[in-house]
Design a protein around this motif. Structure first.
Motif, PDB file in Angstrom:
ATOM      1  N   THR A  57       0.859  -1.371   0.168  1.00 41.80           N
ATOM      2  CA  THR A  57       0.000  -0.008   0.058  1.00 41.80           C
ATOM      3  C   THR A  57       0.858   1.320   0.164  1.00 41.80           C
ATOM      4  O   THR A  57       1.222   1.684   1.131  1.00 41.80           O
ATOM      5  CB  THR A  57      -0.825   0.045   1.361  1.00 41.80           C
ATOM      6  OG1 THR A  57      -1.685  -1.110   1.248  1.00 41.80           O
ATOM      7  CG2 THR A  57      -2.028   1.120   1.170  1.00 41.80           C
ATOM      8  N   THR A  58       1.231   1.790  -1.051  1.00 42.14           N
ATOM      9  CA  THR A  58       1.911   2.868  -1.417  1.00 42.14           C
ATOM     10  C   THR A  58       1.303   4.218  -1.196  1.00 42.14           C
ATOM     11  O   THR A  58       1.891   5.450  -0.801  1.00 42.14           O
ATOM     12  CB  THR A  58       2.801   2.921  -2.490  1.00 42.14           C
ATOM     13  OG1 THR A  58       1.841   2.810  -3.740  1.00 42.14           O
ATOM     14  CG2 THR A  58       4.017   1.899  -2.566  1.00 42.14           C
ATOM     15  N   ASP A  59      -0.164   4.154  -1.423  1.00 43.18           N
ATOM     16  CA  ASP A  59      -0.910   5.679  -1.432  1.00 43.18           C
ATOM     17  C   ASP A  59      -1.800   5.148  -0.169  1.00 43.18           C
ATOM     18  O   ASP A  59      -2.602   4.439   0.142  1.00 43.18           O
ATOM     19  CB  ASP A  59      -2.053   5.664  -2.542  1.00 43.18           C
ATOM     20  CG  ASP A  59      -2.824   6.650  -2.550  1.00 43.18           C
ATOM     21  OD1 ASP A  59      -2.885   7.298  -1.672  1.00 43.18           O
ATOM     22  OD2 ASP A  59      -3.693   6.859  -3.268  1.00 43.18           O
ATOM     23  N   ARG A  60      -1.087   6.403   0.738  1.00 41.47           N
ATOM     24  CA  ARG A  60      -1.970   6.273   2.162  1.00 41.47           C
ATOM     25  C   ARG A  60      -2.587   7.572   2.535  1.00 41.47           C
ATOM     26  O   ARG A  60      -2.712   8.009   3.519  1.00 41.47           O
ATOM     27  CB  ARG A  60      -0.639   5.821   3.362  1.00 41.47           C
ATOM     28  CG  ARG A  60      -0.051   4.647   3.037  1.00 41.47           C
ATOM     29  CD  ARG A  60       0.918   4.060   4.083  1.00 41.47           C
ATOM     30  NE  ARG A  60       1.496   2.956   3.867  1.00 41.47           N
ATOM     31  CZ  ARG A  60       2.001   2.241   4.610  1.00 41.47           C
ATOM     32  NH1 ARG A  60       2.078   2.996   6.113  1.00 41.47           N
ATOM     33  NH2 ARG A  60       2.586   1.008   4.623  1.00 41.47           N
ATOM     34  N   SER A  61      -2.818   8.366   1.343  1.00 49.78           N
ATOM     35  CA  SER A  61      -3.552   9.567   1.499  1.00 49.78           C
ATOM     36  C   SER A  61      -2.835  10.425   2.490  1.00 49.78           C
ATOM     37  O   SER A  61      -1.677  10.627   2.359  1.00 49.78           O
ATOM     38  CB  SER A  61      -5.164   9.282   2.015  1.00 49.78           C
ATOM     39  OG  SER A  61      -6.116  10.363   2.248  1.00 49.78           O
ATOM     40  N   TRP A  62      -3.681  11.072   3.150  1.00 46.04           N
ATOM     41  CA  TRP A  62      -3.130  11.809   4.357  1.00 46.04           C
ATOM     42  C   TRP A  62      -2.573  11.487   5.448  1.00 46.04           C
ATOM     43  O   TRP A  62      -2.039  11.978   6.427  1.00 46.04           O
ATOM     44  CB  TRP A  62      -3.982  13.014   4.594  1.00 46.04           C
ATOM     45  CG  TRP A  62      -5.406  12.575   5.049  1.00 46.04           C
ATOM     46  CD1 TRP A  62      -6.486  12.557   4.170  1.00 46.04           C
ATOM     47  CD2 TRP A  62      -5.925  11.843   6.198  1.00 46.04           C
ATOM     48  NE1 TRP A  62      -7.651  12.172   4.958  1.00 46.04           N
ATOM     49  CE2 TRP A  62      -7.308  11.811   6.206  1.00 46.04           C
ATOM     50  CE3 TRP A  62      -5.285  11.525   7.492  1.00 46.04           C
ATOM     51  CZ2 TRP A  62      -7.954  11.252   7.003  1.00 46.04           C
ATOM     52  CZ3 TRP A  62      -6.044  10.980   8.605  1.00 46.04           C
ATOM     53  CH2 TRP A  62      -7.533  10.723   8.226  1.00 46.04           C
ATOM     54  N   LEU A  63      -2.581   9.986   5.689  1.00 46.24           N
ATOM     55  CA  LEU A  63      -2.164   9.326   7.220  1.00 46.24           C
ATOM     56  C   LEU A  63      -0.720   9.613   7.341  1.00 46.24           C
ATOM     57  O   LEU A  63      -0.578   9.912   8.427  1.00 46.24           O
ATOM     58  CB  LEU A  63      -2.293   7.544   6.872  1.00 46.24           C
ATOM     59  CG  LEU A  63      -1.947   6.942   7.970  1.00 46.24           C
ATOM     60  CD1 LEU A  63      -3.215   7.451   9.262  1.00 46.24           C
ATOM     61  CD2 LEU A  63      -2.390   5.412   7.679  1.00 46.24           C
ATOM     62  N   PRO A  64       0.144   9.730   6.239  1.00 45.68           N
ATOM     63  CA  PRO A  64       1.806   9.981   6.870  1.00 45.68           C
ATOM     64  C   PRO A  64       1.634  11.495   7.688  1.00 45.68           C
ATOM     65  O   PRO A  64       2.645  11.649   8.575  1.00 45.68           O
ATOM     66  CB  PRO A  64       2.316  10.118   5.565  1.00 45.68           C
ATOM     67  CG  PRO A  64       1.511   8.995   4.647  1.00 45.68           C
ATOM     68  CD  PRO A  64       0.215   9.435   5.050  1.00 45.68           C
TER      69      PRO A  64
END
Length: 430
Positions: A338-345
């Motif tokens: 899962t490389t796309d983690r939206s704004w979670l980072p």
């Protein structure tokens, strides 16, 4: 047989899941999770936001080693009425409702009612025919394809189900979501589930992390698996046993004077009262009892929930979850690809478990909030926050009431004041 298998799984988890936050920290590292609860430092950090006009009212409660280590309240719960913020003030916790829902569903997991990798459609047939958005054709119409695999219950609990991220989502799938209107206050959870299932998935299950209405489907699963309404299940199996008497969907007329006003902050820092948003659910008699949001609570009430999590699923003799189940919830479950983690980072060095963010590494930059590896936490749209830190034996709850989320570094300052030296705890000025 299924129950015996579940017991074996839970026992294996008890030995296979590593102790949360087992990594040692260096006390000389200004971002390490070394908690030094200092009441004066916490007072200074929180009061500074009120004195500078960035926050109208704020309150906080910290427990460490099973005892109250800090309690403070500053400013006003209701500016127009001149009513002070207190530890007894009721606030709208918005998405801090989600972990409560997750605990309810995981109780049914312990009872052998489902497996985490079961298809959601096994229990909610409306999801059997779901399709996935695959772009648009030459006429701009959505192209749909079959999912590579079914949505699992695990996907619901870690926000990898494929759902669009709610009412404000852009693009064709967002438009279809708004047309389906699952967030109408007249919808029961059953109707909301059917409407969400009618909208194409935004992405293939398990391939992205997108915050979404998945927790509404968790709440519907509680109803189907338990045979009770979601509200009654919560009251009987979570809120009641924990003696969380202030936590509810509807605010009684006699308690209106305890509820904090909700404010909307402009880009230039002006706080304007928002009564319409404040009472859109809690002041109305509606069919909706969301799993994602909607509860009001008090500091001491939500702290009882947090202390239960810290103490391995039990508080004052009330066993809510088994320790192995809680460790499972508080372990990073993000799929490796899962490389796309939206704004979670933006939450820091975190993964995601079951309705909690889970800290997987110490803060990597100076602008990240302090914390300990292995802590689990979540926050709410009106700038509430809680976290559980098993290494330092801390449970913390922070309450404020303004929208939109962020723009004022209150959460970082509070966390830094718990974990860092005096020089980092002062509230920055606008």
């Amino acid at each position: 047989m299924r129950h015996r298998l579940r017991l074996a799984v839970l026992l294996s988890c008890a030995f296979a899941v590593p102790t949360m936050a087992s990594t040692a920290t260096d006390p000389t590292d200004r971002h390490a999770g070394v908690a030094r609860i200092d009441r004066a430092r916490l007072d200074q950090a929180l009061r500074g936001f009120v004195d500078s006009g960035q926050v109208i009212g704020v309150s906080a409660l910290v427990y460490q080693d099973g005892r109250e280590a800090y309690a403070g309240a500053f400013g006003l719960a209701d500016r127009e009425a001149g009513r002070p913020m207190t530890r007894d003030t009721l606030v709208r916790i918005y998405s801090m409702t989600k972990p409560v829902t997750g605990v309810a569903l995981m109780q049914l997991y312990e009872q052998g009612k489902f497996q985490l990798d079961d298809p959601v459609s096994r229990y909610l047939p409306e999801f059997a025919g779901v399709r996935v958005y695959a772009g648009t054709d030459v006429h701009g119409q959505p192209l749909l394809e079959a999912p590579a695999r079914p949505i699992s219950i695990r996907d619901l609990m870690r926000h990898t189900a494929g759902f669009v991220d709610g009412e404000g989502a852009p693009g064709p799938v967002g438009a279809l979501y708004r047309q389906a209107a699952p967030e109408s206050y007249d919808n029961t959870l059953a109707e909301q589930s059917r409407r969400i299932a009618s909208v194409p998935l935004l992405y293939q299950p398990g391939t992205r992390w997108v915050y979404s209405p998945a927790v509404e489907i968790q709440a519907r699963l509680v109803e189907v698996l338990s045979g009770q309404s979601f509200k009654h299940y919560l009251d009987q199996h979570v809120l009641g046993p924990l003696k969380m008497r202030d936590t509810r969907y509807r605010v009684a007329d006699g308690d209106r004077g305890r509820v904090a006003a909700l404010y909307r902050r402009s880009d230039d820092g002006v706080m304007t009262r928002d009564d319409h948003e404040a009472w859109k659910l809690n002041g109305r008699d509606t069919a909706m009892t969301p799993g994602s949001w909607g509860l009001v609570s008090s500091l001491d009430d939500y702290m009882r929930f947090a202390r239960m999590l810290l103490d391995g699923g039990e508080l004052d003799g009330a066993r809510i979850l088994q320790p192995a189940t809680l460790r499972l919830m508080a372990s990073d479950a993000m799929p490796a690809g899962t490389t796309d983690r939206s704004w979670l980072p933006g939450k820091g060095q975190v993964g995601f478990g079951i309705d909690f963010a889970v800290r997987t590494a110490s803060p990597a930059r100076g602008d990240e909030a302090s914390g300990e590896v292995g802590e689990f936490f979540w926050d709410g749209a009106a700038n509430t926050l809680f976290w559980v830190d098993p290494t330092n034996r801390i449970a913390a709850v922070l309450f404020a009431q303004w929208l939109p989320f962020g723009k004022v570094p209150l959460h970082k300052a509070f966390r830094d004041a718990v974990y860092l030296d005096d020089s980092s705890a002062a509230a920055p000025r606008d």
